[in-house]
Write a protein that holds these residues in place. Sequence first.
Motif, PDB file in Angstrom:
ATOM      1  N   GLY A   1      -0.669 -14.859   9.904  1.00 56.57           N
ATOM      2  CA  GLY A   1      -1.913 -15.610   9.892  1.00 56.57           C
ATOM      3  C   GLY A   1      -3.072 -14.636   9.778  1.00 56.57           C
ATOM      4  O   GLY A   1      -3.146 -13.670  10.533  1.00 56.57           O
ATOM      5  N   GLY A   2      -3.934 -14.871   8.812  1.00 53.42           N
ATOM      6  CA  GLY A   2      -5.072 -13.962   8.629  1.00 53.42           C
ATOM      7  C   GLY A   2      -4.594 -12.562   8.327  1.00 53.42           C
ATOM      8  O   GLY A   2      -3.762 -12.341   7.451  1.00 53.42           O
ATOM      9  N   ASP A   3      -5.080 -11.601   9.104  1.00 53.67           N
ATOM     10  CA  ASP A   3      -4.727 -10.204   8.864  1.00 53.67           C
ATOM     11  C   ASP A   3      -3.572  -9.718   9.740  1.00 53.67           C
ATOM     12  O   ASP A   3      -3.261  -8.536   9.767  1.00 53.67           O
ATOM     13  CB  ASP A   3      -5.950  -9.302   9.057  1.00 53.67           C
ATOM     14  CG  ASP A   3      -6.538  -9.365  10.457  1.00 53.67           C
ATOM     15  OD1 ASP A   3      -6.070 -10.181  11.290  1.00 53.67           O
ATOM     16  OD2 ASP A   3      -7.483  -8.598  10.735  1.00 53.67           O
TER      17      ASP A   3
ATOM     18  N   MET B   1       1.428  -6.720  13.968  1.00 56.53           N
ATOM     19  CA  MET B   1       0.756  -5.718  13.133  1.00 56.53           C
ATOM     20  C   MET B   1      -0.477  -6.342  12.507  1.00 56.53           C
ATOM     21  O   MET B   1      -0.422  -7.472  12.029  1.00 56.53           O
ATOM     22  CB  MET B   1       1.692  -5.209  12.033  1.00 56.53           C
ATOM     23  CG  MET B   1       2.895  -4.482  12.556  1.00 56.53           C
ATOM     24  SD  MET B   1       3.899  -3.821  11.194  1.00 56.53           S
ATOM     25  CE  MET B   1       5.395  -3.409  12.091  1.00 56.53           C
ATOM     26  N   ARG B   2      -1.558  -5.571  12.514  1.00 61.93           N
ATOM     27  CA  ARG B   2      -2.796  -6.004  11.853  1.00 61.93           C
ATOM     28  C   ARG B   2      -3.010  -5.114  10.646  1.00 61.93           C
ATOM     29  O   ARG B   2      -2.961  -3.881  10.732  1.00 61.93           O
ATOM     30  CB  ARG B   2      -4.003  -5.903  12.788  1.00 61.93           C
ATOM     31  CG  ARG B   2      -5.293  -6.453  12.134  1.00 61.93           C
ATOM     32  CD  ARG B   2      -6.482  -6.381  13.070  1.00 61.93           C
ATOM     33  NE  ARG B   2      -6.941  -5.008  13.248  1.00 61.93           N
ATOM     34  CZ  ARG B   2      -7.695  -4.331  12.366  1.00 61.93           C
ATOM     35  NH1 ARG B   2      -8.063  -4.891  11.223  1.00 61.93           N
ATOM     36  NH2 ARG B   2      -8.080  -3.101  12.622  1.00 61.93           N
ATOM     37  N   PHE B   3      -3.274  -5.760   9.509  1.00 61.73           N
ATOM     38  CA  PHE B   3      -3.449  -5.047   8.248  1.00 61.73           C
ATOM     39  C   PHE B   3      -4.889  -5.146   7.778  1.00 61.73           C
ATOM     40  O   PHE B   3      -5.578  -6.137   8.034  1.00 61.73           O
ATOM     41  CB  PHE B   3      -2.506  -5.615   7.183  1.00 61.73           C
ATOM     42  CG  PHE B   3      -1.063  -5.425   7.551  1.00 61.73           C
ATOM     43  CD1 PHE B   3      -0.413  -4.251   7.226  1.00 61.73           C
ATOM     44  CD2 PHE B   3      -0.365  -6.401   8.249  1.00 61.73           C
ATOM     45  CE1 PHE B   3       0.913  -4.053   7.574  1.00 61.73           C
ATOM     46  CE2 PHE B   3       0.956  -6.216   8.604  1.00 61.73           C
ATOM     47  CZ  PHE B   3       1.601  -5.045   8.269  1.00 61.73           C
ATOM     48  N   GLU B   4      -5.318  -4.102   7.090  1.00 59.57           N
ATOM     49  CA  GLU B   4      -6.681  -4.026   6.561  1.00 59.57           C
ATOM     50  C   GLU B   4      -6.620  -3.347   5.196  1.00 59.57           C
ATOM     51  O   GLU B   4      -6.133  -2.218   5.095  1.00 59.57           O
ATOM     52  CB  GLU B   4      -7.515  -3.193   7.542  1.00 59.57           C
ATOM     53  CG  GLU B   4      -8.987  -3.285   7.406  1.00 59.57           C
ATOM     54  CD  GLU B   4      -9.653  -2.529   8.551  1.00 59.57           C
ATOM     55  OE1 GLU B   4      -9.965  -1.327   8.355  1.00 59.57           O
ATOM     56  OE2 GLU B   4      -9.838  -3.128   9.616  1.00 59.57           O
ATOM     57  N   ASN B   5      -7.061  -4.041   4.159  1.00 62.59           N
ATOM     58  CA  ASN B   5      -7.070  -3.481   2.803  1.00 62.59           C
ATOM     59  C   ASN B   5      -5.696  -2.970   2.369  1.00 62.59           C
ATOM     60  O   ASN B   5      -5.577  -1.901   1.770  1.00 62.59           O
ATOM     61  CB  ASN B   5      -8.113  -2.361   2.680  1.00 62.59           C
ATOM     62  CG  ASN B   5      -9.506  -2.846   2.993  1.00 62.59           C
ATOM     63  OD1 ASN B   5      -9.899  -3.942   2.591  1.00 62.59           O
ATOM     64  ND2 ASN B   5     -10.252  -2.062   3.750  1.00 62.59           N
ATOM     65  N   GLY B   6      -4.638  -3.716   2.707  1.00 57.84           N
ATOM     66  CA  GLY B   6      -3.302  -3.347   2.284  1.00 57.84           C
ATOM     67  C   GLY B   6      -2.659  -2.219   3.072  1.00 57.84           C
ATOM     68  O   GLY B   6      -1.635  -1.677   2.641  1.00 57.84           O
TER      69      GLY B   6
END
Length: 150
Positions: free
Chosen positions: A71-73, A107-112
């Motif tokens: 969900g989301g990032d 895990m949180r992802f940001e810009n791949g």
Amino acid sequence: MKTNEELFSIFILEGFGKGDAGVFDRYAAPGFIEHQHGFDPPDAEGVKRFITGLHQAFPDFSMTIEDMVSGGDKVWGRMTARGTHKGRFGPIPATQKQIAITVIDVMRFENGLLAEHWGVADRGALMDQLGLKPPPTFILNLMKFFNRGN
């Protein structure tokens, strides 16, 4: 660009499961933060050291993703970790015992790229399966209490 779910699977199956610590060089953000207790330092280098030590202690270590929700990032997963304790694991000498424990990861992802990780491994089950930790009496008594429906 890989999806967050694909990246989650890479970190779990290839990184932790197969011992390819290089996934953190390829897919972790420069400011990656590790929130799981015991990683020193709490960054990609600490996780890579842990993965190396884990696979020295459990040469046949593997992980299976049982459930994954995104969900989301963020991506959440419930996994089963398995292995045979054939080498020193921190202060614990090899026991030759097999383990199968539950692990929960977020895990949180940001810009791949992986920006943050939170993990909870069932350390109580790990210690019990290695023959190192009998269940405390108060927990057994608490379980009996709740099983009576009180």
